[in-house]
Design a protein around this motif. Structure first.
Motif, PDB file in Angstrom:
ATOM      1  N   LEU A   1      48.527  44.652  42.655  1.00  0.00           N
ATOM      2  CA  LEU A   1      47.307  44.283  41.928  1.00  0.00           C
ATOM      3  C   LEU A   1      47.492  42.969  41.176  1.00  0.00           C
ATOM      4  O   LEU A   1      46.601  42.116  41.167  1.00  0.00           O
ATOM      5  CB  LEU A   1      46.906  45.395  40.959  1.00  0.00           C
ATOM      6  CG  LEU A   1      46.455  46.713  41.584  1.00  0.00           C
ATOM      7  CD1 LEU A   1      46.152  47.730  40.499  1.00  0.00           C
ATOM      8  CD2 LEU A   1      45.265  46.518  42.484  1.00  0.00           C
ATOM      9  N   GLN A   2      48.645  42.788  40.540  1.00  0.00           N
ATOM     10  CA  GLN A   2      48.898  41.563  39.791  1.00  0.00           C
ATOM     11  C   GLN A   2      48.870  40.347  40.718  1.00  0.00           C
ATOM     12  O   GLN A   2      48.261  39.328  40.404  1.00  0.00           O
ATOM     13  CB  GLN A   2      50.232  41.643  39.060  1.00  0.00           C
ATOM     14  CG  GLN A   2      50.534  40.417  38.226  1.00  0.00           C
ATOM     15  CD  GLN A   2      51.821  40.552  37.428  1.00  0.00           C
ATOM     16  OE1 GLN A   2      52.515  41.555  37.502  1.00  0.00           O
ATOM     17  NE2 GLN A   2      52.129  39.535  36.660  1.00  0.00           N
ATOM     18  N   LYS A   3      49.523  40.462  41.862  1.00  0.00           N
ATOM     19  CA  LYS A   3      49.569  39.353  42.815  1.00  0.00           C
ATOM     20  C   LYS A   3      48.163  39.017  43.321  1.00  0.00           C
ATOM     21  O   LYS A   3      47.754  37.853  43.300  1.00  0.00           O
ATOM     22  CB  LYS A   3      50.474  39.723  43.983  1.00  0.00           C
ATOM     23  CG  LYS A   3      50.553  38.681  45.072  1.00  0.00           C
ATOM     24  CD  LYS A   3      51.375  39.211  46.228  1.00  0.00           C
ATOM     25  CE  LYS A   3      51.018  38.602  47.534  1.00  0.00           C
ATOM     26  NZ  LYS A   3      49.710  38.898  48.056  1.00  0.00           N
ATOM     27  N   ASP A   4      47.421  40.030  43.732  1.00  0.00           N
ATOM     28  CA  ASP A   4      46.094  39.777  44.293  1.00  0.00           C
ATOM     29  C   ASP A   4      45.101  39.313  43.234  1.00  0.00           C
ATOM     30  O   ASP A   4      44.280  38.421  43.489  1.00  0.00           O
ATOM     31  CB  ASP A   4      45.583  41.025  45.010  1.00  0.00           C
ATOM     32  CG  ASP A   4      46.334  41.282  46.308  1.00  0.00           C
ATOM     33  OD1 ASP A   4      46.831  40.311  46.901  1.00  0.00           O
ATOM     34  OD2 ASP A   4      46.429  42.450  46.734  1.00  0.00           O
ATOM     35  N   LEU A   5      45.162  39.878  42.039  1.00  0.00           N
ATOM     36  CA  LEU A   5      44.265  39.429  40.977  1.00  0.00           C
ATOM     37  C   LEU A   5      44.578  37.998  40.565  1.00  0.00           C
ATOM     38  O   LEU A   5      43.674  37.215  40.261  1.00  0.00           O
ATOM     39  CB  LEU A   5      44.350  40.363  39.766  1.00  0.00           C
ATOM     40  CG  LEU A   5      43.605  41.684  39.896  1.00  0.00           C
ATOM     41  CD1 LEU A   5      43.969  42.607  38.742  1.00  0.00           C
ATOM     42  CD2 LEU A   5      42.105  41.463  39.946  1.00  0.00           C
ATOM     43  N   SER A   6      45.852  37.642  40.563  1.00  0.00           N
ATOM     44  CA  SER A   6      46.234  36.258  40.241  1.00  0.00           C
ATOM     45  C   SER A   6      45.615  35.288  41.232  1.00  0.00           C
ATOM     46  O   SER A   6      45.085  34.244  40.843  1.00  0.00           O
ATOM     47  CB  SER A   6      47.747  36.104  40.253  1.00  0.00           C
ATOM     48  OG  SER A   6      48.329  36.838  39.223  1.00  0.00           O
ATOM     49  N   GLU A   7      45.673  35.634  42.500  1.00  0.00           N
ATOM     50  CA  GLU A   7      45.081  34.768  43.515  1.00  0.00           C
ATOM     51  C   GLU A   7      43.571  34.690  43.355  1.00  0.00           C
ATOM     52  O   GLU A   7      42.978  33.619  43.526  1.00  0.00           O
ATOM     53  CB  GLU A   7      45.444  35.271  44.910  1.00  0.00           C
ATOM     54  CG  GLU A   7      46.898  35.057  45.259  1.00  0.00           C
ATOM     55  CD  GLU A   7      47.273  35.636  46.614  1.00  0.00           C
ATOM     56  OE1 GLU A   7      46.377  36.138  47.322  1.00  0.00           O
ATOM     57  OE2 GLU A   7      48.459  35.579  46.957  1.00  0.00           O
ATOM     58  N   ILE A   8      42.950  35.801  43.016  1.00  0.00           N
ATOM     59  CA  ILE A   8      41.493  35.804  42.814  1.00  0.00           C
ATOM     60  C   ILE A   8      41.125  34.878  41.661  1.00  0.00           C
ATOM     61  O   ILE A   8      40.229  34.047  41.775  1.00  0.00           O
ATOM     62  CB  ILE A   8      40.981  37.233  42.571  1.00  0.00           C
ATOM     63  CG1 ILE A   8      41.052  38.037  43.869  1.00  0.00           C
ATOM     64  CG2 ILE A   8      39.550  37.214  42.028  1.00  0.00           C
ATOM     65  CD1 ILE A   8      40.811  39.521  43.697  1.00  0.00           C
ATOM     66  N   PHE A   9      41.821  35.007  40.536  1.00  0.00           N
ATOM     67  CA  PHE A   9      41.486  34.200  39.361  1.00  0.00           C
ATOM     68  C   PHE A   9      41.815  32.723  39.564  1.00  0.00           C
ATOM     69  O   PHE A   9      41.109  31.858  39.056  1.00  0.00           O
ATOM     70  CB  PHE A   9      42.216  34.714  38.118  1.00  0.00           C
ATOM     71  CG  PHE A   9      41.559  35.911  37.489  1.00  0.00           C
ATOM     72  CD1 PHE A   9      40.267  35.849  37.016  1.00  0.00           C
ATOM     73  CD2 PHE A   9      42.250  37.099  37.363  1.00  0.00           C
ATOM     74  CE1 PHE A   9      39.661  36.947  36.430  1.00  0.00           C
ATOM     75  CE2 PHE A   9      41.664  38.204  36.778  1.00  0.00           C
ATOM     76  CZ  PHE A   9      40.358  38.127  36.313  1.00  0.00           C
TER      77      PHE A   9
END
Length: 127
Positions: free
Chosen positions: A13-21
């Motif tokens: 989740l951290q990796k994917d949310l970082s990419e989203i933001f």
């Protein structure tokens, strides 16, 4: 103590949310640089607490409110990324990560301490 499964899901989740933001949703937040510092997930994997850090932002609370308003679209983008890894996408709760502020406050406290010098070894031996 988090289980291995919780830790793995939190990292994904951290990796994917970082990419989203940083890539996909940057235009939604006026180009603010948003970093996902950590993710804590509940034991049943249904709720994720997402801690965010902001750079080049004047009003952090206002930006956090904007992120919370856009929470559904962020969760939808996250679902598109993790649909093959997770059965249910957790509910996202966003918080400001204040560890940097806390560390700066502690550094300032330590810098202002008045610690007397230790007595010399010669003085200790004569006593």
């Amino acid at each position: 103590m988090e289980s291995k499964r919780q830790q793995k899901v939190a990292r994904v989740l951290q990796k994917d949310l970082s990419e989203i933001f940083q890539r996909d949703a940057r235009h939604l937040f006026n180009g603010a640089f948003i970093t996902v510092t950590s993710v804590r997930i509940s034991p049943d994997l249904s709720i994720a607490r997402v801690y965010l850090s902001f750079l080049a932002v004047k009003n952090r609370e206002m930006l956090l409110d904007l992120i919370r308003e856009k929470g559904r679209s962020i969760r939808q983008q996250l679902a598109d990324r993790v649909r093959h890894q997770l059965r249910i996408v957790p509910e996202l709760n966003f918080y400001i990560d204040d560890t940097a502020d806390y560390a700066a406050k502690m550094d300032a406290l330590f810098a202002n301490l008045d610690i007397p010098p230790a007595p010399a070894e010669e003085e200790e031996e004569t006593q």
